[in-house]
Every structure is written in C-alpha cells, then in structure tokens.
Motif scaffolding. Structure first.
Motif, PDB file in Angstrom:
ATOM      1  N   LEU A  44       4.249 -48.984  86.146  1.00  0.00           N
ATOM      2  CA  LEU A  44       3.793 -50.216  85.520  1.00  0.00           C
ATOM      3  C   LEU A  44       2.316 -50.371  85.861  1.00  0.00           C
ATOM      4  O   LEU A  44       1.926 -50.263  87.026  1.00  0.00           O
ATOM      5  N   MET A  45       1.496 -50.637  84.818  1.00  0.00           N
ATOM      6  CA  MET A  45       0.056 -50.699  85.003  1.00  0.00           C
ATOM      7  C   MET A  45      -0.464 -52.067  84.568  1.00  0.00           C
ATOM      8  O   MET A  45       0.040 -52.647  83.595  1.00  0.00           O
ATOM      9  N   PRO A  46      -1.461 -52.620  85.277  1.00  0.00           N
ATOM     10  CA  PRO A  46      -2.010 -53.929  84.898  1.00  0.00           C
ATOM     11  C   PRO A  46      -2.612 -53.884  83.504  1.00  0.00           C
ATOM     12  O   PRO A  46      -3.468 -53.041  83.217  1.00  0.00           O
ATOM     13  N   ALA A  47      -2.146 -54.791  82.626  1.00  0.00           N
ATOM     14  CA  ALA A  47      -2.483 -54.708  81.209  1.00  0.00           C
ATOM     15  C   ALA A  47      -3.973 -54.867  80.941  1.00  0.00           C
ATOM     16  O   ALA A  47      -4.557 -54.085  80.187  1.00  0.00           O
ATOM     17  N   GLN A  48      -4.608 -55.883  81.527  1.00  0.00           N
ATOM     18  CA  GLN A  48      -6.004 -56.151  81.192  1.00  0.00           C
ATOM     19  C   GLN A  48      -6.916 -55.002  81.618  1.00  0.00           C
ATOM     20  O   GLN A  48      -7.714 -54.499  80.823  1.00  0.00           O
ATOM     21  N   GLN A  49      -6.787 -54.556  82.852  1.00  0.00           N
ATOM     22  CA  GLN A  49      -7.647 -53.480  83.348  1.00  0.00           C
ATOM     23  C   GLN A  49      -7.391 -52.180  82.599  1.00  0.00           C
ATOM     24  O   GLN A  49      -8.319 -51.456  82.228  1.00  0.00           O
ATOM     25  N   THR A  50      -6.122 -51.881  82.345  1.00  0.00           N
ATOM     26  CA  THR A  50      -5.770 -50.639  81.662  1.00  0.00           C
ATOM     27  C   THR A  50      -6.265 -50.638  80.222  1.00  0.00           C
ATOM     28  O   THR A  50      -6.805 -49.634  79.735  1.00  0.00           O
ATOM     29  N   SER A  51      -6.095 -51.768  79.525  1.00  0.00           N
ATOM     30  CA  SER A  51      -6.535 -51.851  78.131  1.00  0.00           C
ATOM     31  C   SER A  51      -8.040 -51.634  78.012  1.00  0.00           C
ATOM     32  O   SER A  51      -8.512 -50.958  77.094  1.00  0.00           O
ATOM     33  N   LEU A  52      -8.801 -52.196  78.936  1.00  0.00           N
ATOM     34  CA  LEU A  52     -10.249 -51.989  78.932  1.00  0.00           C
ATOM     35  C   LEU A  52     -10.588 -50.527  79.222  1.00  0.00           C
ATOM     36  O   LEU A  52     -11.498 -49.957  78.619  1.00  0.00           O
ATOM     37  N   ALA A  53      -9.846 -49.918  80.133  1.00  0.00           N
ATOM     38  CA  ALA A  53     -10.145 -48.548  80.562  1.00  0.00           C
ATOM     39  C   ALA A  53      -9.897 -47.535  79.456  1.00  0.00           C
ATOM     40  O   ALA A  53     -10.595 -46.526  79.371  1.00  0.00           O
ATOM     41  N   VAL A  54      -8.902 -47.779  78.601  1.00  0.00           N
ATOM     42  CA  VAL A  54      -8.540 -46.783  77.582  1.00  0.00           C
ATOM     43  C   VAL A  54      -9.110 -47.123  76.212  1.00  0.00           C
ATOM     44  O   VAL A  54      -8.639 -46.597  75.201  1.00  0.00           O
ATOM     45  N   ARG A  55     -10.139 -47.971  76.171  1.00  0.00           N
ATOM     46  CA  ARG A  55     -10.830 -48.170  74.893  1.00  0.00           C
ATOM     47  C   ARG A  55     -11.407 -46.847  74.400  1.00  0.00           C
ATOM     48  O   ARG A  55     -11.473 -46.598  73.212  1.00  0.00           O
ATOM     49  N   ASN A  56     -11.845 -46.017  75.355  1.00  0.00           N
ATOM     50  CA  ASN A  56     -12.149 -44.619  75.037  1.00  0.00           C
ATOM     51  C   ASN A  56     -10.848 -43.842  75.214  1.00  0.00           C
ATOM     52  O   ASN A  56     -10.315 -43.762  76.319  1.00  0.00           O
ATOM     53  N   PRO A  57     -10.282 -43.281  74.119  1.00  0.00           N
ATOM     54  CA  PRO A  57      -8.970 -42.638  74.213  1.00  0.00           C
ATOM     55  C   PRO A  57      -8.937 -41.438  75.146  1.00  0.00           C
ATOM     56  O   PRO A  57      -7.860 -40.989  75.537  1.00  0.00           O
ATOM     57  N   ASN A  58     -10.112 -40.889  75.513  1.00  0.00           N
ATOM     58  CA  ASN A  58     -10.164 -39.758  76.445  1.00  0.00           C
ATOM     59  C   ASN A  58     -10.643 -40.191  77.827  1.00  0.00           C
ATOM     60  O   ASN A  58     -11.219 -39.395  78.570  1.00  0.00           O
ATOM     61  N   ALA A  59     -10.385 -41.448  78.169  1.00  0.00           N
ATOM     62  CA  ALA A  59     -10.849 -41.967  79.451  1.00  0.00           C
ATOM     63  C   ALA A  59     -10.102 -41.297  80.603  1.00  0.00           C
ATOM     64  O   ALA A  59      -8.882 -41.147  80.576  1.00  0.00           O
TER      65      ALA A  59
END
Length: 201
Positions: A44-59
């Motif tokens: 389970l991953m924190p939604a807000q931080q994760t969503s920002l991190a994967v705005r670049n799909p190759n993050a």
C-alpha cells in the motif's frame, strides 16, 4: 533523466475489491512489486506522494519498507479517469547498472518547409537505457524538411548511453504537402438564406 523518489510503504494484508476501495478511501494505492525471481509483493502506497512521483511514467522510485529499500519502476498504472486518481500500480524491481527497455515520448524540434505539415507516426518509442538514467524524451528535428521526406529511427537524437530499440529505417514521422479544403462560399449562401422571407400558407 529519472528522478529517484523515496516512498514509505506498508505491506498489504487485506485483499479483494472491498479492501481495495477502503484502501483508496484511506488515501492509499494498492500496488504489486515484481521482479528478479522473487514472489510478487503486495503493498500500500501513499496516494498523494505516489501520484506526484509517477507523473513521469518512467519515474524511478525507492520503496522503503521496514528499513529496507528497493528500486522500482512503474510497469503498469491503472487510472480512474473520472476521479483523476490512480487505482492500482504494478512495479518492477530494478538494480543500479541494469539496462531496461522503456517507452519514451518523442519531442519534435524545428519547422518543416513552408506549405508542408508533419505527421508523427510514433508518439513514443522504445529505448534501452540504464534503469537509473532513463530519459524523459528523445528528439527528432524536422527543420526545413520537404514534402515526401521521412524521419527514420537513425535520425532520433538519444541521450548518451541510450539505444533506440527500433531499426534505423523505421519511420518515426513523415512530411507531406499542406492541403487546403475548399468549403465554398458558405457566407454568401448563409446571407441568401437569412434574407429569404417566409411564405404564408
């Protein structure tokens, strides 16, 4: 190049659609980590931080659980386009110095010759690169190209250490003549129609 974001995660213990919905209500994204011969790990991953991190799909991400860190890349992102949220993530474990193939966007520079237009046949292309140095995009230049010309795989500008996983003669973009569609004198027709008087029956 890839950023490396550290994300604190927890082990997922409850499964099923109900548990997934509850996790998302709690601000968490269910995820599965695959790779390097190990069994899949459910997180389970924190939604807000994760969503920002994967705005670049190759993050490039570092998931941290119980003090242990693992480098991972998004393999598949399941999005809810109505709510503009992420429902689920598939992640793949990578190691420093490991080469991976990812799809990256094609960035177009320059302007084709006057009276022409370009058509991008491939919006993204597969690139082999170091997992910790993944490019966000590659570049093609269409400056001055004339109708009938093509941009091939050999013309793609790549960052150092990256390799295009397409043949040199693979067509990335084409240049063609700009066509103008004749719609006729619609303004005059509209004026005549507007001027017509209704007839009484």
């Amino acid at each position: 190049m890839s950023d490396n974001t550290k994300i604190q995660v927890t082990l997922r213990e409850d499964f099923g659609k109900g548990a997934s919905r509850q996790a998302r209500r709690d601000g968490l994204i269910p995820a599965v980590v695959y790779g390097h011969g190990g069994d899949p790990v459910h997180l389970l991953m924190p939604a807000q931080q994760t969503s920002l991190a994967v705005r670049n799909p190759n993050a490039l991400l570092t998931v941290v659980r119980d003090g242990q860190e693992h480098l991972v890349l998004p393999k598949a992102i399941q999005r809810n386009f109505i709510k503009q949220t992420i429902d689920h993530l598939d992640l793949i474990v990578v190691q420093r110095g490991e080469k991976v193939v990812v799809d990256v966007w094609v960035h177009v520079e320059g302007e084709a010759a006057p009276g022409t237009t370009f058509n991008l046949e491939e919006a993204s292309v597969p690139v082999l690169a170091d997992a910790t140095q993944l490019p966000e995009s590659v570049t093609i230049n269409i400056e001055g190209r004339t109708a009938g010309e093509h941009v091939f795989g050999a013309d793609v500008q790549l960052p150092a250490g990256s390799t295009l996983e397409l043949a040199d003669d693979y067509v990335i973009a084409t240049i063609s003549e700009l066509t103008v569609q004749d719609l006729g004198d619609t303004e005059g027709e509209g004026a005549e129609t507007a001027a017509a008087e209704p007839t009484e029956g």
